[in-house]
Write a protein that holds these residues in place. Structure first.
Motif, PDB file in Angstrom:
ATOM      1  N   ILE A   1     -50.083  38.936   3.244  1.00  0.00           N
ATOM      2  CA  ILE A   1     -50.473  37.549   3.520  1.00  0.00           C
ATOM      3  C   ILE A   1     -51.881  37.285   2.994  1.00  0.00           C
ATOM      4  N   GLY A   2     -52.775  38.239   3.184  1.00  0.00           N
ATOM      5  CA  GLY A   2     -54.137  38.087   2.687  1.00  0.00           C
ATOM      6  C   GLY A   2     -54.171  37.946   1.171  1.00  0.00           C
ATOM      7  N   LEU A   3     -53.338  38.730   0.482  1.00  0.00           N
ATOM      8  CA  LEU A   3     -53.273  38.620  -0.974  1.00  0.00           C
ATOM      9  C   LEU A   3     -52.722  37.271  -1.400  1.00  0.00           C
ATOM     10  N   LEU A   4     -51.736  36.759  -0.652  1.00  0.00           N
ATOM     11  CA  LEU A   4     -51.181  35.439  -0.961  1.00  0.00           C
ATOM     12  C   LEU A   4     -52.232  34.349  -0.792  1.00  0.00           C
ATOM     13  N   LEU A   5     -52.948  34.389   0.320  1.00  0.00           N
ATOM     14  CA  LEU A   5     -53.990  33.383   0.557  1.00  0.00           C
ATOM     15  C   LEU A   5     -55.061  33.444  -0.527  1.00  0.00           C
ATOM     16  N   PHE A   6     -55.420  34.644  -0.915  1.00  0.00           N
ATOM     17  CA  PHE A   6     -56.435  34.801  -1.963  1.00  0.00           C
ATOM     18  C   PHE A   6     -55.952  34.182  -3.277  1.00  0.00           C
ATOM     19  N   ALA A   7     -54.663  34.416  -3.618  1.00  0.00           N
ATOM     20  CA  ALA A   7     -54.115  33.848  -4.854  1.00  0.00           C
ATOM     21  C   ALA A   7     -54.062  32.327  -4.778  1.00  0.00           C
ATOM     22  N   TRP A   8     -53.666  31.789  -3.607  1.00  0.00           N
ATOM     23  CA  TRP A   8     -53.624  30.333  -3.457  1.00  0.00           C
ATOM     24  C   TRP A   8     -55.003  29.719  -3.647  1.00  0.00           C
ATOM     25  N   ILE A   9     -56.003  30.307  -3.001  1.00  0.00           N
ATOM     26  CA  ILE A   9     -57.355  29.745  -3.059  1.00  0.00           C
ATOM     27  C   ILE A   9     -57.932  29.866  -4.468  1.00  0.00           C
ATOM     28  N   MET A  10     -57.700  31.008  -5.115  1.00  0.00           N
ATOM     29  CA  MET A  10     -58.253  31.219  -6.450  1.00  0.00           C
ATOM     30  C   MET A  10     -57.605  30.312  -7.482  1.00  0.00           C
ATOM     31  N   THR A  11     -56.408  29.812  -7.195  1.00  0.00           N
ATOM     32  CA  THR A  11     -55.738  28.918  -8.135  1.00  0.00           C
ATOM     33  C   THR A  11     -56.575  27.681  -8.430  1.00  0.00           C
ATOM     34  N   ILE A  12     -57.241  27.150  -7.416  1.00  0.00           N
ATOM     35  CA  ILE A  12     -57.992  25.898  -7.584  1.00  0.00           C
ATOM     36  C   ILE A  12     -59.139  26.063  -8.581  1.00  0.00           C
ATOM     37  N   PRO A  13     -60.070  27.000  -8.375  1.00  0.00           N
ATOM     38  CA  PRO A  13     -61.172  27.111  -9.339  1.00  0.00           C
ATOM     39  C   PRO A  13     -60.755  27.668 -10.695  1.00  0.00           C
ATOM     40  N   VAL A  14     -59.800  28.611 -10.701  1.00  0.00           N
ATOM     41  CA  VAL A  14     -59.434  29.238 -11.978  1.00  0.00           C
ATOM     42  C   VAL A  14     -58.711  28.249 -12.887  1.00  0.00           C
ATOM     43  N   ALA A  15     -57.647  27.618 -12.365  1.00  0.00           N
ATOM     44  CA  ALA A  15     -56.906  26.658 -13.188  1.00  0.00           C
ATOM     45  C   ALA A  15     -57.779  25.475 -13.573  1.00  0.00           C
ATOM     46  N   GLY A  16     -58.583  24.974 -12.630  1.00  0.00           N
ATOM     47  CA  GLY A  16     -59.462  23.855 -12.928  1.00  0.00           C
ATOM     48  C   GLY A  16     -60.506  24.193 -13.977  1.00  0.00           C
ATOM     49  N   THR A  17     -61.114  25.371 -13.856  1.00  0.00           N
ATOM     50  CA  THR A  17     -62.135  25.784 -14.826  1.00  0.00           C
ATOM     51  C   THR A  17     -61.539  26.016 -16.200  1.00  0.00           C
ATOM     52  N   LEU A  18     -60.394  26.691 -16.265  1.00  0.00           N
ATOM     53  CA  LEU A  18     -59.747  26.928 -17.561  1.00  0.00           C
ATOM     54  C   LEU A  18     -59.453  25.617 -18.282  1.00  0.00           C
ATOM     55  N   ALA A  19     -58.865  24.669 -17.556  1.00  0.00           N
ATOM     56  CA  ALA A  19     -58.511  23.389 -18.172  1.00  0.00           C
ATOM     57  C   ALA A  19     -59.757  22.605 -18.563  1.00  0.00           C
ATOM     58  N   GLY A  20     -60.749  22.572 -17.688  1.00  0.00           N
ATOM     59  CA  GLY A  20     -61.962  21.821 -17.980  1.00  0.00           C
ATOM     60  C   GLY A  20     -62.728  22.379 -19.162  1.00  0.00           C
ATOM     61  N   VAL A  21     -62.878  23.703 -19.215  1.00  0.00           N
ATOM     62  CA  VAL A  21     -63.593  24.328 -20.330  1.00  0.00           C
ATOM     63  C   VAL A  21     -62.849  24.107 -21.641  1.00  0.00           C
ATOM     64  N   LEU A  22     -61.518  24.277 -21.608  1.00  0.00           N
ATOM     65  CA  LEU A  22     -60.723  24.076 -22.822  1.00  0.00           C
ATOM     66  C   LEU A  22     -60.840  22.637 -23.312  1.00  0.00           C
ATOM     67  N   MET A  23     -60.745  21.676 -22.395  1.00  0.00           N
ATOM     68  CA  MET A  23     -60.864  20.266 -22.763  1.00  0.00           C
ATOM     69  C   MET A  23     -62.269  19.957 -23.285  1.00  0.00           C
ATOM     70  N   GLY A  24     -63.287  20.478 -22.625  1.00  0.00           N
ATOM     71  CA  GLY A  24     -64.655  20.211 -23.041  1.00  0.00           C
ATOM     72  C   GLY A  24     -64.962  20.768 -24.416  1.00  0.00           C
ATOM     73  N   ILE A  25     -64.478  21.973 -24.706  1.00  0.00           N
ATOM     74  CA  ILE A  25     -64.735  22.591 -26.008  1.00  0.00           C
ATOM     75  C   ILE A  25     -64.078  21.790 -27.128  1.00  0.00           C
ATOM     76  N   ILE A  26     -62.796  21.441 -26.927  1.00  0.00           N
ATOM     77  CA  ILE A  26     -62.064  20.719 -27.977  1.00  0.00           C
ATOM     78  C   ILE A  26     -62.607  19.300 -28.142  1.00  0.00           C
ATOM     79  N   LEU A  27     -62.879  18.635 -27.026  1.00  0.00           N
ATOM     80  CA  LEU A  27     -63.309  17.243 -27.084  1.00  0.00           C
ATOM     81  C   LEU A  27     -64.682  17.103 -27.731  1.00  0.00           C
ATOM     82  N   ASN A  28     -65.537  18.104 -27.528  1.00  0.00           N
ATOM     83  CA  ASN A  28     -66.908  18.016 -28.030  1.00  0.00           C
ATOM     84  C   ASN A  28     -67.174  18.914 -29.232  1.00  0.00           C
TER      85      ASN A  28
END
Length: 618
Positions: A585-612
């Motif tokens: 359960i602890g591993l599941l919660l950790f994966a759920w929580i990490m999804t927010i910053p990891v997916a958000g950062t990956l998408a934001g950095v990729l968009m920022g690099i290409i756009l600029n």
């Protein structure tokens, strides 16, 4: 005609939309069916077939014909200022980041929600495109990030409570009775009534965007749902109860499934002679050991210590090795590793895991058909010494390519899910799960068999509703990209979803479930707590009720998170925290929580690099 830059974006966006759908099937849908497979209500192959049928039915027949272009209103549509290229790029980056993260997690058997991954990625893209102040962080009528992420804690908790209530009711009505078998048989129509009503409501409120059933008056919805529920209960009373009476109470070993259609006439079947007859039902006990494993192979328990002959029977890659000072690879053996100061406890664990995997692959190599051929081809054509560009390695690699393709398509259908869920006997994980299972009361197979039918009903309905509703996770961004490419302008607030897109996406979801879903199934279900059909149907009903309640308040939730919360709630009904594997359960919660910053950062950095990125005009 030369390709336009939008054509490239369409091709890349389509690729990542299909990859996102594939991951949805391998992660979310596999998690939904893990409960039924863990409870042994259905086999793994039956789950694949039923999941494929009902996912595609839900997606194609009543799936969304329109999709929110801004994915729950996270980014205001005005942010793109009518620029189709920026909008296509934004959702392509979001799909790329979300699908990459979920694929990595699935590969490492870490369950995350594809819905929350995509939402986080869209938020990251929004920050890179229009700035953090223009992203809707608040509630916004249940569509903002605040409302979406609030479900991370509320939904699993509510599902755990509902699941615990339902299982406690089953235990009170059936399990604690002096003759639980009769109580299970004759009360089964009530549970079909409950399951039928809840499943119909699930389709009405979560799986009918095209039919608009949720827009009907309250009296209409109540009449339809109760009518379906009582109809299923009546059918079960007329056909299912007499069949179970002969099969379980009279222990008639001659009765077959097609005798169910005789209905009440089955009550007149003569009772078989003899008092030692056993009911012909499936064994629902969770087995932790391979019947073909000898006691001496459980070395971690101290029965037998490893020796040189043991290690010679294993491939070197199974045990690993180390490099000496001259960068030479040294094969791991008891003698060499003992010289390195490594403990025999670690050697024993590696030996057990390597033997278990090799035994399973040996069974596959003995099979007839494509998979057996592929496994034999891989086994008989290993990569030799030297670099990959050596002639013998190139020849071996060419021979292995078709075998790799066949294994990728069929390996999951033959994977031993139950052995993986309970842990290999003799390993630390196997010992941990044995302790967890020891705190769960086991009920008779005859009683559990009754609830396996209810669980199949709930699982199929959940797949139908999931296919109808969650198809929008990939269809929404893909519809935006396609509409912007087709019109040359930024898509409006609602983008039409062509039927061919729903067909492609639903087929890709099913492909992900069949070929890669075993990576999630092997760590869910029995990996959390002890499963059985009566527990499993309680979990699935608890999750379905939670989705219904949250839908009424326009709060988006993840079905996978709900079923996980319900699993924990039912596990705690055993009366002790030791009946739940809180490490998992602890591993599941950790994966759920990490999804927010990891997916958000990956998408934001990729968009920022290409756009600029610097660009030059001709």
């Amino acid at each position: 005609m030369p390709l336009h830059q939008y054509d490239y974006l369409l091709a890349i966006g389509t690729m990542f939309a299909l990859l996102d759908a594939y991951n949805n099937g391998a992660n979310d849908v596999a998690n939904s069916w893990a409960t039924s497979v863990s409870s042994r209500s259905v086999s793994y192959r039956q789950a694949m077939v039923l999941g494929t049928i009902f996912e595609m039915l839900g997606a194609i027949t009543v799936g969304a014909r329109t999709a929110d272009t801004i994915k729950n209103g996270i980014i205001p549509n005005s942010a793109f200022r009518g620029d189709a290229g920026v909008q296509m790029l934004a959702f392509t980056c979001a799909l790329a980041a979300a699908s990459s993260w979920v694929m990595w997690c699935t590969r490492h058997s870490a369950h995350v929600s594809s819905t929350y991954s995509l939402i986080s990625a869209v938020a990251g893209v929004g920050i890179a495109t229009v700035g953090a102040k223009n992203v809707r962080w608040g509630w916004y009528g249940g569509k903002g990030l605040g409302a979406i992420f609030a479900g991370l804690g509320m939904a699993p908790t509510a599902a755990g409570i509902f699941g615990a209530i339902i299982f406690s009711l089953i235990r009170l009505v059936v399990h604690v009775r002096r003759n639980p078998v009769k109580w299970a048989v004759f009360t089964s129509p009530f549970w079909f009534l409950v399951a039928g009503t809840i499943c119909t409501l699930s389709i009405v409120y979560k799986g009918s965007p095209n039919l608009k059933l949720n827009k009907k008056p309250a009296w209409y919805i109540a009449s339809v749902t109760l009518g379906v529920g009582f109809g299923i209960a009546l059918i079960s009373a007329l056909f299912f109860v007499p069949y179970l009476y002969c099969l379980i109470i009279n222990k008639d070993t001659t009765i077959r499934w097609y005798h169910m259609f005789l209905g009440p006439l089955n009550f007149k079947r003569p009772k078989p002679e003899g008092e030692n007859n056993e009911a012909r039902v499936r064994d629902y006990a969770v087995v932790q050991h391979d019947p073909e494993m000898s006691p001496g192979e459980k070395t971690l328990s101290g029965v037998e210590s490893p020796d040189d002959e043991t290690f010679k029977q294993l491939p070197p890659a199974a045990l690993g090795g180390y490099e000496d000072g001259s960068n030479n690879k040294i094969t791991a053996t008891p003698a060499t590793l003992a010289g390195r100061g490594l403990e025999s406890q670690q050697l024993s664990y590696k030996e057990i895991m390597a033997r278990n995997k090799e035994r399973f692959h040996a069974k596959l190599r003995q099979k007839r058909g494509p998979l057996g051929w592929a496994m034999r081809t891989l086994h008989n054509n290993p990569t030799g010494e030297g670099e990959i560009y050596e002639k013998h390695n190139i020849v071996a690699f060419i021979k292995r390519i078709p075998a790799y393709i066949v294994c990728g398509a069929l390996y999951g259908l033959h994977y031993d899910i139950h052995a993986a869920q309970s842990g290999v006997s003799g390993t630390p994980e196997g010992d941990r799960m044995q302790r967890v299972y020891s705190h769960a009361k086991k009920y008779s197979n005859e009683v559990e068999h009754t609830y396996s039918f209810v669980q199949v009903l709930t699982a199929c309905t959940a797949s139908f509703a999931h296919g109808a509703n969650d198809i929008g996770n990939a269809a929404g961004p893909w519809a935006v990209i396609y509409t912007a490419w087709k019109t040359g302008n930024a898509a409006a607030a609602k983008a039409p979803v062509p039927i061919w897109q729903l067909v492609f996406l639903s087929a890709t979801i099913s492909l992900g479930l069949v070929t890669y879903g075993y990576n999630i199934m092997k760590v869910m279900g029995n990996k959390i707590t002890y499963h059985s059909p009566s527990r499993g149907c309680s979990m699935e009903l608890g999750a379905a009720i939670t989705v219904l309640v949250f839908s009424q308040y326009s709060l988006p939730v993840s079905t996978s998170m709900c079923i996980t919360g319900a699993t924990v709630g039912v596990g705690l009904c055993n009366g002790t925290f030791k009946a739940v594997n809180f490490q998992r359960i602890g591993l599941l919660l950790f994966a759920w929580i990490m999804t927010i910053p990891v997916a958000g950062t990956l998408a934001g950095v990729l968009m920022g690099i290409i756009l600029n990125a610097p660009h030059f005009m001709a």
